[in-house]
Write an enzyme that holds these catalytic residues in place. Structure first.
Site, mmCIF file in Angstrom:
data_model
loop_
_atom_site.group_PDB
_atom_site.id
_atom_site.type_symbol
_atom_site.label_atom_id
_atom_site.label_comp_id
_atom_site.label_asym_id
_atom_site.label_seq_id
_atom_site.Cartn_x
_atom_site.Cartn_y
_atom_site.Cartn_z
ATOM 1 N N TYR A 1 18.214 10.732 62.989
ATOM 2 C CA TYR A 1 18.489 11.957 63.221
ATOM 3 C C TYR A 1 19.525 12.400 64.217
ATOM 4 C CZ TYR A 1 18.217 16.769 64.459
ATOM 5 O OH TYR A 1 18.649 18.188 65.194
ATOM 6 N N SER B 1 22.000 18.287 69.211
ATOM 7 C CA SER B 1 20.977 18.229 69.551
ATOM 8 C C SER B 1 20.880 17.300 70.752
ATOM 9 C CB SER B 1 19.847 17.670 68.585
ATOM 10 O OG SER B 1 18.781 17.464 68.966
ATOM 11 N N LYS C 1 23.595 13.153 64.583
ATOM 12 C CA LYS C 1 24.222 14.492 65.386
ATOM 13 C C LYS C 1 25.333 13.808 66.227
ATOM 14 C CE LYS C 1 21.993 17.920 63.859
ATOM 15 N NZ LYS C 1 22.598 18.867 63.264
HETATM 16 N N1 LIG Z 1 15.032 23.672 65.348
HETATM 17 C C1 LIG Z 1 15.399 22.863 66.579
HETATM 18 O O1 LIG Z 1 14.541 22.690 67.264
HETATM 19 C C2 LIG Z 1 16.501 22.076 66.552
HETATM 20 C C3 LIG Z 1 16.952 21.600 67.560
HETATM 21 C C4 LIG Z 1 18.185 20.997 68.001
HETATM 22 C C5 LIG Z 1 19.302 20.849 67.115
HETATM 23 N N2 LIG Z 1 18.820 21.853 65.903
HETATM 24 C C6 LIG Z 1 19.747 21.908 64.675
HETATM 25 O O2 LIG Z 1 20.090 23.345 64.306
HETATM 26 C C7 LIG Z 1 20.548 23.517 62.901
HETATM 27 C C8 LIG Z 1 19.533 24.296 62.399
HETATM 28 O O3 LIG Z 1 18.281 24.048 62.417
HETATM 29 P P1 LIG Z 1 17.130 24.960 61.991
HETATM 30 O O4 LIG Z 1 16.002 24.618 62.895
HETATM 31 O O5 LIG Z 1 17.507 26.309 61.608
HETATM 32 O O6 LIG Z 1 16.562 24.133 60.511
HETATM 33 P P2 LIG Z 1 16.468 24.816 59.294
HETATM 34 O O7 LIG Z 1 15.762 23.759 58.047
HETATM 35 O O8 LIG Z 1 15.535 26.163 59.115
HETATM 36 O O9 LIG Z 1 17.958 25.131 58.691
HETATM 37 C C9 LIG Z 1 18.930 24.433 57.908
HETATM 38 C C10 LIG Z 1 19.597 25.175 56.860
HETATM 39 O O10 LIG Z 1 20.615 24.506 56.488
HETATM 40 C C11 LIG Z 1 20.606 24.387 54.968
HETATM 41 N N3 LIG Z 1 20.939 23.112 54.618
HETATM 42 C C12 LIG Z 1 20.478 21.816 54.746
HETATM 43 N N4 LIG Z 1 21.586 20.892 54.397
HETATM 44 C C13 LIG Z 1 22.269 21.455 53.758
HETATM 45 C C14 LIG Z 1 23.440 21.245 52.888
HETATM 46 N N5 LIG Z 1 23.949 19.846 52.884
HETATM 47 N N6 LIG Z 1 24.319 22.284 52.758
HETATM 48 C C15 LIG Z 1 24.182 23.542 52.917
HETATM 49 N N7 LIG Z 1 23.024 23.759 53.510
HETATM 50 C C16 LIG Z 1 22.471 22.843 53.845
HETATM 51 C C17 LIG Z 1 18.929 24.625 54.766
HETATM 52 O O11 LIG Z 1 18.734 25.084 53.529
HETATM 53 C C18 LIG Z 1 18.709 25.580 55.753
HETATM 54 O O12 LIG Z 1 18.701 27.117 55.614
HETATM 55 C C19 LIG Z 1 20.209 22.069 62.418
HETATM 56 O O13 LIG Z 1 21.790 21.221 62.303
HETATM 57 C C20 LIG Z 1 19.640 21.335 63.316
HETATM 58 O O14 LIG Z 1 19.758 19.708 63.272
HETATM 59 C C21 LIG Z 1 17.479 22.106 65.670
#
Ligand SMILES: NC(=O)c1ccc[n+]([C@@H]2O[C@H](COP(=O)([O-])OP(=O)(O)OC[C@H]3O[C@@H](n4cnc5c(N)ncnc54)[C@H](O)[C@@H]3O)[C@@H](O)[C@H]2O)c1
Length: 323
Positions: A141, A117, A145
């Site tokens: 957070y 991120s 990362k």
């Molecule tokens: N959404 C954003 O703007 C953004 C920005 C930068 C980075 N990210 C990263 O992208 C990734 C996905 O984010 P997202 O927005 O789709 O979030 P989200 O919460 O929709 O998806 C996360 C998924 O991971 C699953 N999960 C969480 N912990 C788990 C574990 N220990 N074991 C198995 N499954 C698990 C959840 O059930 C969910 O389906 C994350 O790593 C997040 O940090 C997101």
């Protein structure tokens, strides 16, 4: 190839599954459904319900599905919650990654893509953030990362695993209304929530050293982001020993005020924003240099701000139908 997509029932993960399968790769979703939704996993894609903290379950999934690469998106992602619950965030995001990597190396899976991120940069004081900009995260957070990137790189070097850490900037939009982000943690759904509730959207601080005084961010369409995962995954598979760290953004700054104005125009609302005090920890400007990913993967974003807002709005209306 068969890719295990952890977090594949989440917002971004479901788009990665879609992009992978459309590109002709096989996908298997591994997700504990803590924030994920099983209906997001398409027919024909196996869903293994389990946590990345459960090494035996991961190992079985890798073996049962003859997995040849992992795209690891599963994580907790709420900055504010990470300040309240740092132990939970380190456990899920760092320990969960360590357990996963142990299973991946034991099974000799050769490729690993990691969701990082722009939060790793903290409060960057530069016009364009390159991958060489110092990483100084300012919340747990972002720390998880950055620690995750270190863990991935060190494991890659020690075990001959090809790795890529992808640093996403601000993700928005949806491929289809069904895959929309159900959370209200980013500016686009936050503004939708205010407007549809009959309240003016809020700007936190309009006295920043930016052209209109409001914070500037770099927004990336989730479909473009998902395509970047396909490109990274294929690169790792084709070139053993690869170790990539890449920004994923568009290199275009959009101010909060411009974003709110454009959302009003696209959704047909006319509520002007109100200005609230600055929030602590909000940098004035965070805009990616997207040069390295263009050079390394020949990837470039195809979608612009209007595509993100329009598609996100369709998704919002599906989740929150108006009477
Ligand atoms: N959404 C954003 O703007 C953004 C920005 C930068 C980075 N990210 C990263 O992208 C990734 C996905 O984010 P997202 O927005 O789709 O979030 P989200 O919460 O929709 O998806 C996360 C998924 O991971 C699953 N999960 C969480 N912990 C788990 C574990 N220990 N074991 C198995 N499954 C698990 C959840 O059930 C969910 O389906 C994350 O790593 C997040 O940090 C997101």
């Amino acid at each position: 190839m068969t890719w295990l997509i952890t977090g594949g029932a989440g917002y971004i993960g479901a788009h990665v599954v879609r992009a992978m399968t459309e590109a002709g790769e096989r996908a298997v979703v591994y997700d504990d459904l803590s924030t994920g939704i099983s209906e997001r996993v398409p027919d024909g894609v196996p869903l293994v319900v389990g946590s990345t903290l459960d090494g035996e379950r991961v190992a079985r999934a890798l073996k049962d599905h003859a997995v040849s690469g992992v795209v690891h998106l599963a994580a907790k992602k709420q900055v504010g919650e990470s300040v309240e619950l740092p132990l939970h965030y380190y456990h899920e995001n760092v320990e969960g990654l360590r357990v996963l990597l142990r299973a991946v190396t034991a099974a000799a899976v050769p490729s690993f893509v990691f969701s990082s991120s722009a939060a790793v940069y903290g409060m960057p004081d530069v016009g364009l953030v390159t991958e060489e900009t110092p990483c100084v995260p300012i919340n747990p957070y972002g720390e998880t990362k950055l620690a995750g990137e270190w863990l991935v790189r060190a494991t890659g070097r020690a075990h001959g695993l090809s790795t890529a850490s992808l640093r996403y900037f601000n993700v928005a939009g949806t491929a289809t209304p069904e895959l929309a982000d159900a959370g209200v943690f980013n500016i686009v759904p936050m503004v939708f929530e205010k407007l549809t509730g009959g309240e003016p959207p809020r700007i936190f601080g309009d006295d920043y050293a930016t052209p209109d005084g409001t914070c500037v961010r770099d927004y990336i369409h989730v479909v473009d982001l998902a395509e970047a995962h396909v490109a990274a995954a294929r690169r790792l598979a084709a070139a053993p020993g690869t170790d990539l760290t890449l920004n994923i953004g568009r290199g275009e700054g959009v101010s909060v005020r411009r974003m709110i104005d454009r959302i009003n125009e696209i959704t047909g609302y006319t509520l002007p924003p109100t200005v609230a005090p600055r929030r602590p920890g909000d940098p004035a400007r965070v805009v990616a240099s997207a040069d390295r990913i263009a050079a390394e993967l020949a990837w470039k974003a195809k979608y612009g701000l209007d595509d993100m807002i329009t598609s996100a709005w369709e998704g919002w209306l599906r989740l929150h139908p108006r009477a």
